[in-house]
Design an enzyme around this catalytic site. Structure first.
Site, PDB file in Angstrom:
ATOM      1  N   HIS A   1       0.866  -1.294  -0.079  1.00 38.17           N
ATOM      2  CA  HIS A   1      -0.066  -0.011  -0.099  1.00 38.17           C
ATOM      3  C   HIS A   1       0.690   1.303   0.034  1.00 38.17           C
ATOM      4  CE1 HIS A   1      -3.677  -2.503   2.078  1.00 38.17           C
ATOM      5  NE2 HIS A   1      -3.275  -2.747   0.616  1.00 38.17           N
TER       6      HIS A   1
HETATM    7  C1  LIG Z   1      -0.730  -7.107  -5.529  1.00 35.17           C
HETATM    8  C2  LIG Z   1      -1.546  -5.871  -4.840  1.00 35.17           C
HETATM    9  C3  LIG Z   1      -2.421  -6.028  -4.139  1.00 35.17           C
HETATM   10  C4  LIG Z   1      -2.882  -4.962  -3.655  1.00 35.17           C
HETATM   11  N1  LIG Z   1      -4.198  -5.291  -3.238  1.00 35.17           N
HETATM   12  C5  LIG Z   1      -5.013  -4.033  -2.654  1.00 35.17           C
HETATM   13  C6  LIG Z   1      -6.345  -3.986  -2.287  1.00 35.17           C
HETATM   14  O1  LIG Z   1      -6.761  -5.191  -2.286  1.00 35.17           O
HETATM   15  N2  LIG Z   1      -6.942  -3.026  -1.740  1.00 35.17           N
HETATM   16  C7  LIG Z   1      -6.564  -1.610  -1.780  1.00 35.17           C
HETATM   17  O2  LIG Z   1      -6.921  -0.714  -1.330  1.00 35.17           O
HETATM   18  N3  LIG Z   1      -5.157  -1.590  -2.371  1.00 35.17           N
HETATM   19  C8  LIG Z   1      -4.306  -2.652  -2.745  1.00 35.17           C
HETATM   20  N4  LIG Z   1      -3.305  -2.630  -3.385  1.00 35.17           N
HETATM   21  C9  LIG Z   1      -2.639  -1.133  -3.523  1.00 35.17           C
HETATM   22  C10 LIG Z   1      -3.194  -0.278  -4.542  1.00 35.17           C
HETATM   23  O3  LIG Z   1      -3.838  -1.201  -5.716  1.00 35.17           O
HETATM   24  C11 LIG Z   1      -2.470   0.790  -5.143  1.00 35.17           C
HETATM   25  O4  LIG Z   1      -2.288   1.453  -3.851  1.00 35.17           O
HETATM   26  C12 LIG Z   1      -3.261   1.631  -6.192  1.00 35.17           C
HETATM   27  O5  LIG Z   1      -3.407   0.838  -7.219  1.00 35.17           O
HETATM   28  C13 LIG Z   1      -2.144   2.476  -6.558  1.00 35.17           C
HETATM   29  O6  LIG Z   1      -2.649   3.567  -7.535  1.00 35.17           O
HETATM   30  P1  LIG Z   1      -1.337   4.365  -8.427  1.00 35.17           P
HETATM   31  O7  LIG Z   1      -2.263   4.997  -9.578  1.00 35.17           O
HETATM   32  O8  LIG Z   1      -0.817   5.155  -7.570  1.00 35.17           O
HETATM   33  O9  LIG Z   1      -0.196   3.457  -8.819  1.00 35.17           O
HETATM   34  P2  LIG Z   1      -0.291   2.287  -9.955  1.00 35.17           P
HETATM   35  O10 LIG Z   1      -1.973   1.730 -10.231  1.00 35.17           O
HETATM   36  O11 LIG Z   1       0.580   1.314  -9.816  1.00 35.17           O
HETATM   37  O12 LIG Z   1      -0.176   2.919 -11.442  1.00 35.17           O
HETATM   38  C14 LIG Z   1       0.977   3.364 -11.978  1.00 35.17           C
HETATM   39  C15 LIG Z   1       1.024   3.075 -13.517  1.00 35.17           C
HETATM   40  O13 LIG Z   1       2.082   3.756 -13.988  1.00 35.17           O
HETATM   41  C16 LIG Z   1       2.874   3.039 -15.143  1.00 35.17           C
HETATM   42  N5  LIG Z   1       4.109   3.673 -15.206  1.00 35.17           N
HETATM   43  C17 LIG Z   1       5.081   3.398 -14.071  1.00 35.17           C
HETATM   44  N6  LIG Z   1       6.401   4.313 -14.701  1.00 35.17           N
HETATM   45  C18 LIG Z   1       5.998   4.774 -16.048  1.00 35.17           C
HETATM   46  C19 LIG Z   1       6.673   5.589 -16.868  1.00 35.17           C
HETATM   47  N7  LIG Z   1       7.762   5.881 -16.654  1.00 35.17           N
HETATM   48  N8  LIG Z   1       6.023   5.736 -17.877  1.00 35.17           N
HETATM   49  C20 LIG Z   1       4.630   5.449 -18.381  1.00 35.17           C
HETATM   50  N9  LIG Z   1       3.909   4.422 -17.302  1.00 35.17           N
HETATM   51  C21 LIG Z   1       4.587   4.395 -16.286  1.00 35.17           C
HETATM   52  C22 LIG Z   1       2.669   1.861 -14.461  1.00 35.17           C
HETATM   53  O14 LIG Z   1       3.034   0.653 -15.324  1.00 35.17           O
HETATM   54  C23 LIG Z   1       1.241   1.719 -13.747  1.00 35.17           C
HETATM   55  O15 LIG Z   1       0.434   1.395 -14.633  1.00 35.17           O
HETATM   56  C24 LIG Z   1      -2.625  -3.694  -3.933  1.00 35.17           C
HETATM   57  C25 LIG Z   1      -1.261  -3.426  -4.663  1.00 35.17           C
HETATM   58  C26 LIG Z   1      -0.870  -4.543  -5.081  1.00 35.17           C
HETATM   59  C27 LIG Z   1       0.535  -4.320  -6.046  1.00 35.17           C
END
Ligand SMILES: Cc1cc2nc3c(=O)[nH]c(=O)nc-3n(C[C@H](O)[C@H](O)[C@H](O)COP(=O)(O)OP(=O)(O)OC[C@H]3O[C@@H](n4cnc5c(N)ncnc54)[C@H](O)[C@@H]3O)c2cc1C
Length: 489
Positions: free
Chosen positions: A427
């Site tokens: 998280h």
């Molecule tokens: C296995 C797992 C299980 C989880 N389970 C839960 C759950 O059940 N409930 C919950 O509340 N939270 C859960 N979480 C946490 C939650 O999913 C994350 O906190 C949330 O999805 C993060 O969102 P974000 O937009 O910050 O990042 P992300 O969703 O990780 O998005 C970042 C995106 O940016 C892209 N990216 C990165 N660098 C670059 C770049 N240089 N150029 C272009 N694209 C790039 C990546 O490929 C990715 O698609 C879990 C996380 C994981 C990994």
């Protein structure tokens, strides 16, 4: 050398994950706003469908050979190193996660800037969701993300046994974890899962609007660096199939997730000046807290064996909240939930939802393709160790009660009971946090001291909420899009 090709947009969103998909979709609601979304990972196939493992909420496709993730070496403590994963696909980590979609609690926002009180953020939670089970003032009706709970009748056996044990021990029931008064108790978790299908934000927000002529989505395209003119962001350098090009835009929104966003900022010259200069990156602005002081939820597991049938289910159907702990009766052993893991035993997890530990993300190379190192510093404080131990004691009591209804063998731990079963909830939050003094971002998500550059992902959280972060991430992205649209009118 041939000149680098350039294209133009009003907004470039970097990262099509849980937050980036929301920002790009909302920003492109204005037909005069040309939006480019770049995502490192693949998207769905050309007919708009994801493969079964991305859709099936009963599995998390984050095993060793998964093509949908990036992995990072993470030091949980100086002695314990693990590989952690993040989604690398349109939909991001939300496309591969546990599907648990609960809001942060009102008091979580006390640690956020004053303009992010629960009253301020509630409208953005509401507009992001459609609650399929519960109506009323706290629940959204017309938003893209579905929210549903697993009804008692179809819960699996371990969930039912755990629920009954908790009630026997006097824990209250908690039927609605998104009600702002929800605090302590056992209840069904809200899930962004419908009929066993995990609905990620790209599926909910982006795929239905791909017809918009002002929205371009480039998958398998990686941002290498933010471009600057002095301290004004002017666009992003990207690479696709080995070809480098530029997207020029007056507004750049970083949504690359809590590991890659600080990495990208540092590689672009915004971060702790000493650290980035050491790697030969020219400094645009000294920002000592980029990558620093992130927070997460440590988790310690209690493994057991019990003669229970395997029933495919979301990893969590119910959890118990008590003090700042989340006690998680996983519905199956992790090898059943995560394809490719070696056979293991099922477990009850003890998540510490308000931890003293703060971690750092540091670069090891100026090469954008080389992952940074993630250091958590888990369980360094006596308070954290005591809190987790108290959680383990509660689990022992719960399993003792459960064993009166069903045979169960709790497996002995070799070594330190806290450290030998230590993990992380994945998280990660707060690696480029909003805040006043040390804030990388101001309260409208702009990188302080830089024009035209926002961060809208869980990096921006001042601290991880005391619940899973996914629903709060989507709320933040909704609000980021609102700020963006206000700045364009
Ligand atoms: C296995 C797992 C299980 C989880 N389970 C839960 C759950 O059940 N409930 C919950 O509340 N939270 C859960 N979480 C946490 C939650 O999913 C994350 O906190 C949330 O999805 C993060 O969102 P974000 O937009 O910050 O990042 P992300 O969703 O990780 O998005 C970042 C995106 O940016 C892209 N990216 C990165 N660098 C670059 C770049 N240089 N150029 C272009 N694209 C790039 C990546 O490929 C990715 O698609 C879990 C996380 C994981 C990994």
């Amino acid at each position: 050398m041939s000149p680098v090709e350039a294209s133009y947009a009003d907004v470039i969103v970097v990262g099509g994950g849980s937050c980036g998909a929301v920002v790009a979709s909302r920003a492109s609601e204005n037909p005069d706003c040309r939006v480019v979304l770049v995502e490192s990972g693949p998207g769905p196939s050309s007919d708009g469908t994801y493969p079964p493992e991305i859709i099936d909420a009963h599995v998390l496709p984050v095993g060793p050979s998964s093509p949908w993730i990036s992995t990072y070496r993470a030091e949980l403590t100086p002695e314990i190193t693990r590989w952690i994963s993040r989604g690398r696909v349109l939909g991001g980590s939300g496309a591969v996660n546990g599907g648990y979609f609960v809001r942060g609690r009102p008091r979580d926002f006390d640690a956020w800037p004053a303009s992010w009180s629960f009253d301020d953020v509630l409208p953005f939670f509401l507009q992001s969701e459609t609650d399929l089970d519960i109506s009323g003032e706290w629940h959204g009706r017309g938003g893209p993300m579905p929210v549903a709970r697993t009804p008692r009748g179809v819960q699996n056996e371990i969930t039912k046994l755990f629920h009954d044990a908790a009630i026997t021990l006097g824990y209250p029931g908690d039927p609605d974890m998104n009600d702002p008064t929800s605090a302590c108790g056992i209840g069904a978790v809200p899930l962004n899962v419908v009929d066993g299908r995990r609905v990620n934000t790209a599926a909910a927000y982006v795929l239905p609007v791909l017809y918009r002529s002002n929205l371009d989505v480039f998958t398998e395209t990686t941002a290498l660096a933010v471009l600057f003119d002095g301290t004004r962001a002017t666009g992003v350098e990207v690479v696709r199939n080995g070809r480098v090009s530029r997207v020029i835009a007056p507004s750049v929104v970083l949504c690359a997730g809590a590991v890659r966003t600080p990495q990208l900022l540092m590689l672009s010259g915004v971060g702790p000046a000493d650290h980035i200069a050491e790697l030969g990156v020219p400094v645009v602005l000294d920002h000592p807290f980029v990558g620093r002081e992130f927070s997460d939820h440590p988790e310690v597991g209690v493994h057991y064996r019990a003669p229970l049938p395997f029933e495919p289910a979301s990893p969590l159907q119910e959890v118990l909240h008590v003090d700042d702990l989340e006690i998680r009766p996983y519905t199956a052993a992790f090898d059943r939930l995560i394809p490719g893991l070696p056979i293991g035993d099922p477990m009850i997890g003890v998540g510490l939802m308000r931890s003293d530990s703060r971690g750092d993300i540091t670069l090891v190379s100026a090469d954008p393709m080389v992952a940074p190192i993630v250091k958590y510093r888990y369980l360094e404080s006596v308070g954290d160790r005591r809190a987790v131990q108290a959680g383990l004691d509660r689990v022992a009591e719960l399993l003792g009660t459960l064993s009166r209804r069903h045979p169960i063998e709790v497996l002995e731990v070799r070594g330190d009971p806290l450290l030998s079963r230590l993990g992380t909830s994945l998280h990660l939050s707060g690696s480029c946090a909003m805040g006043n003094d040390n804030g990388v971002l101001d309260d409208r998500l702009h990188v302080q001291g830089i024009e035209g550059l926002m961060v809208a992902d869980t990096s921006a959280f001042p601290v991880v909420p005391t619940r899973g972060p996914h629903a709060t991430a989507v709320m933040l992205a909704e609000r980021a899009a609102d700020f963006l649209s206000a700045s364009m009118t």
